[in-house]
Scaffold this active site. Structure first.
Site, PDB file in Angstrom:
ATOM      1  N   ARG A 130     -57.030 -19.194  15.640  1.00 55.04           N
ATOM      2  CA  ARG A 130     -58.419 -19.172  16.111  1.00 55.04           C
ATOM      3  C   ARG A 130     -59.322 -18.589  15.029  1.00 55.04           C
ATOM      4  O   ARG A 130     -59.031 -17.533  14.472  1.00 55.04           O
ATOM      5  CB  ARG A 130     -58.536 -18.355  17.393  1.00 55.04           C
ATOM      6  CG  ARG A 130     -57.690 -18.930  18.526  1.00 55.04           C
ATOM      7  CD  ARG A 130     -57.856 -18.200  19.827  1.00 55.04           C
ATOM      8  NE  ARG A 130     -56.940 -18.726  20.840  1.00 55.04           N
ATOM      9  CZ  ARG A 130     -56.871 -18.290  22.091  1.00 55.04           C
ATOM     10  NH1 ARG A 130     -57.652 -17.306  22.492  1.00 55.04           N
ATOM     11  NH2 ARG A 130     -56.009 -18.835  22.936  1.00 55.04           N
ATOM     12  N   ARG A 172     -57.529  -9.139  18.423  1.00 54.72           N
ATOM     13  CA  ARG A 172     -58.288 -10.362  18.093  1.00 54.72           C
ATOM     14  C   ARG A 172     -57.932 -10.810  16.677  1.00 54.72           C
ATOM     15  O   ARG A 172     -58.598 -10.475  15.713  1.00 54.72           O
ATOM     16  CB  ARG A 172     -59.793 -10.099  18.217  1.00 54.72           C
ATOM     17  CG  ARG A 172     -60.639 -11.362  18.354  1.00 54.72           C
ATOM     18  CD  ARG A 172     -62.090 -11.013  18.599  1.00 54.72           C
ATOM     19  NE  ARG A 172     -62.259 -10.265  19.819  1.00 54.72           N
ATOM     20  CZ  ARG A 172     -62.362 -10.795  21.040  1.00 54.72           C
ATOM     21  NH1 ARG A 172     -62.304 -12.102  21.169  1.00 54.72           N
ATOM     22  NH2 ARG A 172     -62.532 -10.040  22.093  1.00 54.72           N
ATOM     23  N   GLU A 217     -57.732  -7.458  28.364  1.00 50.70           N
ATOM     24  CA  GLU A 217     -57.124  -8.727  28.782  1.00 50.70           C
ATOM     25  C   GLU A 217     -55.820  -8.991  28.038  1.00 50.70           C
ATOM     26  O   GLU A 217     -55.739  -8.830  26.818  1.00 50.70           O
ATOM     27  CB  GLU A 217     -58.093  -9.875  28.518  1.00 50.70           C
ATOM     28  CG  GLU A 217     -57.519 -11.244  28.839  1.00 50.70           C
ATOM     29  CD  GLU A 217     -58.227 -12.381  28.120  1.00 50.70           C
ATOM     30  OE1 GLU A 217     -57.589 -13.431  27.930  1.00 50.70           O
ATOM     31  OE2 GLU A 217     -59.399 -12.207  27.738  1.00 50.70           O
ATOM     32  N   SER A 225     -54.811 -14.814  30.937  1.00 51.18           N
ATOM     33  CA  SER A 225     -55.772 -15.511  31.798  1.00 51.18           C
ATOM     34  C   SER A 225     -55.034 -16.619  32.517  1.00 51.18           C
ATOM     35  O   SER A 225     -54.394 -17.457  31.866  1.00 51.18           O
ATOM     36  CB  SER A 225     -56.926 -16.099  30.981  1.00 51.18           C
ATOM     37  OG  SER A 225     -57.824 -15.107  30.564  1.00 51.18           O
TER      38      SER A 225
END
Length: 435
Positions: free
Chosen positions: A268, A283, A355, A358
């Site tokens: 990403r 991240r 988190e 999900s």
């Protein structure tokens, strides 16, 4: 992708639903205007084609009877030009309509909390109160550095910011985590798959990443022509190849529900995340994740969402990591999701939940884009529903283990469930690193 017929026949409802996801009513008005023009052009084209077919028969009959058909032939040439112009207009309007529809998010479920951002998320339940450490907790990136099991400097040297080397016990811990996840998922009935890590544009569109989120991924370019991207993208999640395994296929309803799982790297660009989580494993540009995907009938999908979420929770419970489940607000849920439950694990250093998974029901949104259908007992095809969930994000799990299992002397206790996967190692010490 949304059904234009549903929008057309329920425009006020569609505006209200999508407004909760940041879509302005004028965007749907523009869509319906284009749809009306497209349908009118298509209708007129079909009328002219029917007229041409009828007159063509008359011309053929006239020629057989050696009658003059010159006027009718000239007239049909003009009709043919009109048909071509109308078909070109319809194609242009269809492309405009599709471009708008492909950028519209899924309709949120009625049970999803309504709100523009994460502050409207609703806590559903929690598991275990976080333990109070008797000492000042350290951040997982400092723990990893001090134990010499995570090397950020060499990761930056080799690749750039937001890359890391796992080494020694760190690499073993990462491998232990994803092997544990895969074993537990397959025990729960998921079929393990090793998917491709490069996918084409049609696959990215099928799961909703393209065209809206092109800037968030890494696309392969042609070395001989660097300005020309190839039709291949590094996957941002294994959800993409897992869902597209079924693209353009009709599944026998007796095989549903289908549950598959996969470990894959995830790539990403993190566009738009400048300044957020610049340190640590939260991240990264490249990380590993174990994914769970389900394909099922529409009437089964909400029960399957509960099962999917329970499967992800079970992993955290077996690792004895405190977590909570939150239902995401309409403005915080992913583009493709009708409803999402986030699992948030406790991070002692940050003194907050973060988190780690999900779990989403995408209803028929992806299935319509990817044409994933099933055939009922009568042989009639229907769009399936797709669901996906992290089971779990591996790097974030490692971060949570380092912070929750840290000891005052700087060592880290290995969770009991992982000891068999760690070759019997019960504690990570600096001596566990080999280089």
């Amino acid at each position: 992708m949304l059904d234009i017929k549903v929008i057309r026949e329920n425009l006020p409802w569609a505006k209200e639903k999508l407004a909760t996801r940041g879509i302005k009513p004028e965007e749907l008005d523009e869509l319906i205007k284009i749809d009306q023009e497209r349908r009118a052009g298509l209708k007129r084209s079909e009328e002219l084609k029917a007229q041409r077919n009828q007159v063509s028969k008359q011309i053929a009959a006239a020629k057989r009877n050696q009658e003059d058909a010159g006027h009718a032939i000239t007239e049909m040439r003009e009709v043919g030009t009109q048909i071509k112009d109308l078909d070109d207009q319809v194609n242009e309007l269809t492309n405009k309509q599709n471009d708008i529809i492909l950028r519209l998010p899924n309709f949120p479920a009625d049970s999803a909390p309504v709100g523009p951002d994460e502050s409207y998320n609703q806590k559903v339940r929690s598991w275990h109160e976080p333990a109070k450490l008797a000492f000042e907790p350290k951040a997982h990136w400092d723990i990893g550095t001090d134990l010499d099991i995570l090397d950020w400097d060499r990761g930056a040297k080799a690749s750039g910011a937001r890359f890391v080397y796992y080494k020694g016990a760190g690499a073993l811990l990462e491998r232990a985590v994803f092997n544990f996840f895969l074993d537990e998922n397959t025990k729960a009935g998921y079929t393990e798959i090793i998917p491709p890590y490069l996918v084409n544009d049609e696959s990215m569109q099928g799961t909703g990443q393209f065209p809206k989120f092109r800037e968030d991924v890494y696309t392969i370019v042609d070395n001989d022509n660097p300005d020309q991207p190839r039709d291949l993208t590094l996957i941002p999640t294994a959800e993409v190849p897992l869902v597209n395994y079924f693209r353009n296929e009709i599944i026998h309803d007796g095989k549903l529900p289908i549950s598959v799982t996969a470990l894959s790297p995830a790539f990403r660009s993190e566009a738009g995340s400048a300044g957020r989580d610049t340190r640590g494993l939260i991240r990264m540009h490249e990380f590993r994740k174990v994914e769970m995907v389900k394909i099922c009938k529409p009437e089964e999908s909400w029960a399957e969402l509960d099962k999917l979420t329970a499967n992800a929770e079970d992993l955290l419970q077996k690792l004895n990591l405190p977590y909570r489940v939150v239902a995401l607000a309409t403005g915080d849920a992913s583009f493709t999701s009708a409803k999402t439950y986030d699992l948030e694990v406790w991070m002692p250093y940050q003194d907050k939940y973060r988190e780690i998974s999900s779990c989403s029901n995408c209803t028929d949104f992806q299935a319509r884009r990817a044409q994933i259908r099933y055939r009922d007992e009568a042989g009639k095809p229907h769009l399936a529903h797709t669901l996906n969930g992290s089971g779990l994000a591996v790097g974030r799990t490692v971060a949570a283990i380092l912070e929750n299992y840290q000891n005052e002397d700087g060592t880290v206790t290995v969770p009991e469930a992982l000891i068999p996967y760690m070759n019997g190692m019960k504690q990570i010490t600096k001596e566990a690193s080999l280089i």
